[in-house]
Design an enzyme around this catalytic site. Structure first.
Site, PDB file in Angstrom:
ATOM      1  N   HIS A  82       0.956  -1.138   0.135  1.00  0.00           N
ATOM      2  CA  HIS A  82       0.006   0.304   0.219  1.00  0.00           C
ATOM      3  C   HIS A  82       0.900   1.255   0.152  1.00  0.00           C
ATOM      4  O   HIS A  82       1.795   0.989   1.005  1.00  0.00           O
ATOM      5  CB  HIS A  82      -0.794  -0.176   1.377  1.00  0.00           C
ATOM      6  CG  HIS A  82      -2.056   1.300   1.419  1.00  0.00           C
ATOM      7  ND1 HIS A  82      -2.807   1.405   0.776  1.00  0.00           N
ATOM      8  CD2 HIS A  82      -1.322   2.924   1.684  1.00  0.00           C
ATOM      9  CE1 HIS A  82      -3.130   2.557   0.692  1.00  0.00           C
ATOM     10  NE2 HIS A  82      -2.262   3.061   1.490  1.00  0.00           N
ATOM     11  N   ASP A 161     -15.833   1.551   6.504  1.00  0.00           N
ATOM     12  CA  ASP A 161     -14.553   3.068   6.376  1.00  0.00           C
ATOM     13  C   ASP A 161     -14.972   4.041   5.469  1.00  0.00           C
ATOM     14  O   ASP A 161     -15.222   5.101   4.826  1.00  0.00           O
ATOM     15  CB  ASP A 161     -13.417   2.254   6.126  1.00  0.00           C
ATOM     16  CG  ASP A 161     -12.428   3.065   5.439  1.00  0.00           C
ATOM     17  OD1 ASP A 161     -12.142   4.366   5.649  1.00  0.00           O
ATOM     18  OD2 ASP A 161     -12.496   3.485   3.985  1.00  0.00           O
ATOM     19  N   ARG A 168     -15.978  12.404   7.440  1.00  0.00           N
ATOM     20  CA  ARG A 168     -14.580  12.958   7.771  1.00  0.00           C
ATOM     21  C   ARG A 168     -14.384  14.381   6.853  1.00  0.00           C
ATOM     22  O   ARG A 168     -13.822  14.898   7.133  1.00  0.00           O
ATOM     23  CB  ARG A 168     -13.560  12.083   7.562  1.00  0.00           C
ATOM     24  CG  ARG A 168     -13.494  10.729   9.123  1.00  0.00           C
ATOM     25  CD  ARG A 168     -12.910   9.337   9.129  1.00  0.00           C
ATOM     26  NE  ARG A 168     -11.066  10.307   8.956  1.00  0.00           N
ATOM     27  CZ  ARG A 168     -10.259   9.558   7.972  1.00  0.00           C
ATOM     28  NH1 ARG A 168     -10.396   8.019   7.285  1.00  0.00           N
ATOM     29  NH2 ARG A 168      -8.863   9.990   8.279  1.00  0.00           N
ATOM     30  N   SER A 183      -8.559   3.910   9.067  1.00  0.00           N
ATOM     31  CA  SER A 183      -8.703   3.668   7.091  1.00  0.00           C
ATOM     32  C   SER A 183      -7.978   2.895   6.885  1.00  0.00           C
ATOM     33  O   SER A 183      -8.977   1.670   5.583  1.00  0.00           O
ATOM     34  CB  SER A 183      -9.028   5.156   7.005  1.00  0.00           C
ATOM     35  OG  SER A 183      -9.594   4.951   5.984  1.00  0.00           O
ATOM     36  N   LYS A 187      -9.194  -1.629   5.112  1.00  0.00           N
ATOM     37  CA  LYS A 187      -9.129  -1.801   3.752  1.00  0.00           C
ATOM     38  C   LYS A 187      -8.467  -3.372   3.406  1.00  0.00           C
ATOM     39  O   LYS A 187      -7.971  -4.026   2.810  1.00  0.00           O
ATOM     40  CB  LYS A 187      -8.908  -0.904   2.666  1.00  0.00           C
ATOM     41  CG  LYS A 187     -10.321  -0.032   2.830  1.00  0.00           C
ATOM     42  CD  LYS A 187     -10.067   1.493   2.230  1.00  0.00           C
ATOM     43  CE  LYS A 187      -9.234   2.217   2.297  1.00  0.00           C
ATOM     44  NZ  LYS A 187      -9.559   3.589   2.638  1.00  0.00           N
TER      45      LYS A 187
HETATM   46  N1  URA Z   1      -6.492   6.931   2.415  1.00  0.00           N
HETATM   47  C1  URA Z   1      -7.838   5.833   3.167  1.00  0.00           C
HETATM   48  O1  URA Z   1      -7.851   5.524   2.560  1.00  0.00           O
HETATM   49  N2  URA Z   1      -7.437   6.810   4.488  1.00  0.00           N
HETATM   50  C2  URA Z   1      -7.633   7.810   5.352  1.00  0.00           C
HETATM   51  O2  URA Z   1      -7.876   8.006   6.152  1.00  0.00           O
HETATM   52  C3  URA Z   1      -6.294   8.835   4.132  1.00  0.00           C
HETATM   53  C4  URA Z   1      -5.798   8.147   3.050  1.00  0.00           C
END
Ligand code: URA
Length: 441
Positions: A82, A161, A168, A183, A187
């Protein structure tokens, strides 16, 4: 349990228990808890923070709010990567076929652009016919048949999320360390990997502006992964100047293909070798009996050999993409206008502001400023210099690829002043600022 009590508790700086966190995540996912109460709780979290146990519990509750991908019928150990998002960051397009070429199956779900950073799927969709939105059955079939699939994140992956992120975004609670870390990691945990390599960017072209900030985020994410039973490594990489030369979708695909053919820019080549070496070590491939330096050398040889390029081609064909555009890069979308931006003066390049390059690419149409915008895959910027290069006045510094005169002017205004010079020699920027792994936890 009442949501108002949770809000009050967090407002007053007390930690939430696992069952309280599950109550709020499950209730919000099903629609039983309203937006306004979740907004209030998010703001309380923003100000009061969360401890390690709360952050892990929040992440797992979000990960388990939807499907947890089980890849055990494909591989007994899946690795994932990631990137926290950068400018010119086409790393996934190179690293994933590279790792797959070592016989490690890659089942990767990727995202779209966020803020000023480009998304891997938007880049891949420069190739005509590339189908990023797959059913789970199609996704699994492609991994099984070709050893690699790179698709969009399924809607059933960590739905909590998605809902929380949308809130947010409109309640000024994005910039909270536990909320960002949970967050991203929710994933990753839902996507089924046993080992995860994080590429956490630091600099003016990323969310985290300094290596210290990046280390803090990386540490939070590594802790979550370790506590959830995953193997974790986070690399802290520099994002002050664009990575590689190209910024913009088709331009980045072309650069990725050239790198896969062993003729890419040195910085992107080295960056990808490092990330891939760590992924392979987690997967137990490469020669793990030897040290990381030997794994790096092995990966470097593999990247130069063109074997990873074959995997990229197989992946594009399996996703329905037009391979002729990969074999002949001039068939990728091309912009109508090309403008060369010369160096204003002689000297050492001291600064190339990655954020300005990213905003300029957005102004050209390479990303979306509003949901309704349509991405122009052809446009973008090539940055031909790196910090530390010596240039003469008038040397070509950038090439701007545009399809519209007005947008070209807007991009040029953003790029003016993005490069600064020094009369003294300037050291090159490091590619990496260090690493966070289980050793320090
Ligand atoms: N990327 C995400 O998936 N979530 C965040 O909160 C910030 C960047």
């Amino acid at each position: 349990m009442r949501m108002i009590d949770l809000i009050e508790k967090k407002r007053d700086g007390q930690p939430l228990s696992n069952s309280e966190i599950r109550f709020f995540i499950n209730g919000f996912t099903t629609g039983d808890i309203p937006d306004y109460q979740v907004s209030a709780l998010l703001m309380a979290i923003y100000f009061q923070g969360m401890n390690r146990a709360e952050t892990v519990n929040l992440t797992l509750a979000m990960a388990e709010s939807g499907d947890m991908l089980d890849l055990s019928d494909i591989t007994d150990y899946a690795v994932d990567k990631h990137s926290s998002g950068g400018v010119g960051d086409k790393t996934s397009l190179i690293v994933l076929p590279l790792v797959a070429s070592f016989g490690v199956p890659i089942a990767k779900m990727s995202g779209r652009g966020l803020g000023f950073t480009g998304g891997t799927l938007d880049k891949l969709e420069s190739i005509s016919g590339y189908k990023a939105n797959l059913s789970e059955a199609e996704f699994r079939r492609i991994v099984r048949e070709t050893g690699i699939a790179l698709a969009g994140q399924s809607k059933s992956l960590a739905p909590a999320d998605g809902k929380i992120y949308a809130l947010r975004d409109v309640t000024a609670t994005v910039a909270s360390l536990p909320l960002i870390a949970s967050s991203i990691m929710s994933k990753k945990l839902a996507a089924g990997a046993g080992g995860i390599v994080l590429d956490v960017k630091a600099g003016r072209g990323s969310f985290m502006k300094t290596p210290d900030e990046a280390r803090t985020l990386a540490t939070a994410m590594v802790r979550i992964g370790l506590d959830a039973g995953r193997d974790m490594v986070a690399l802290l990489s520099d994002m002050n100047q664009p990575l590689g030369v190209a910024v913009g979708n088709a331009l980045e695909v072309a650069e990725a293909v050239m790198t896969l053919q062993g003729r890419g820019p040195d910085d992107i080549h080295e960056h990808c070798v490092e990330i891939a070496a760590h992924m392979l070590r987690l997967a137990g491939r490469g020669d793990v009996r030897t040290d990381l330096a030997e794994t790096r050398r092995e990966v470097d040889r593999a990247l130069r050999s063109g074997g990873a390029y074959e995997y990229f081609c197989r992946m594009v064909a399996a996703h329905g993409g037009d391979l002729r555009q990969v074999e002949d890069l001039s068939r990728l979308p091309q912009a109508r206008l090309r403008y060369s931006l010369p160096a204003r003066q002689a000297g050492s390049v001291a600064v190339i502001q990655a954020d300005k390059a990213a905003w300029a690419a957005l102004a050209l149409g390479a990303g979306k400023a509003t949901k309704a915008d349509v991405i122009d895959h052809a446009v973008g910027i090539e940055v031909h210099a790196n910090v530390g290069d010596e240039v003469a006045a008038g040397d070509r510094l950038m090439t701007v690829h545009a399809n519209d005169e007005g947008r070209l002017q807007a991009a040029l205004e953003l790029l003016t002043g993005a490069v600064q010079y020094s009369a003294q020699p300037v050291p090159r920027l490091p590619l990496f600022h260090g690493l966070v792994d289980g050793q320090e936890m």
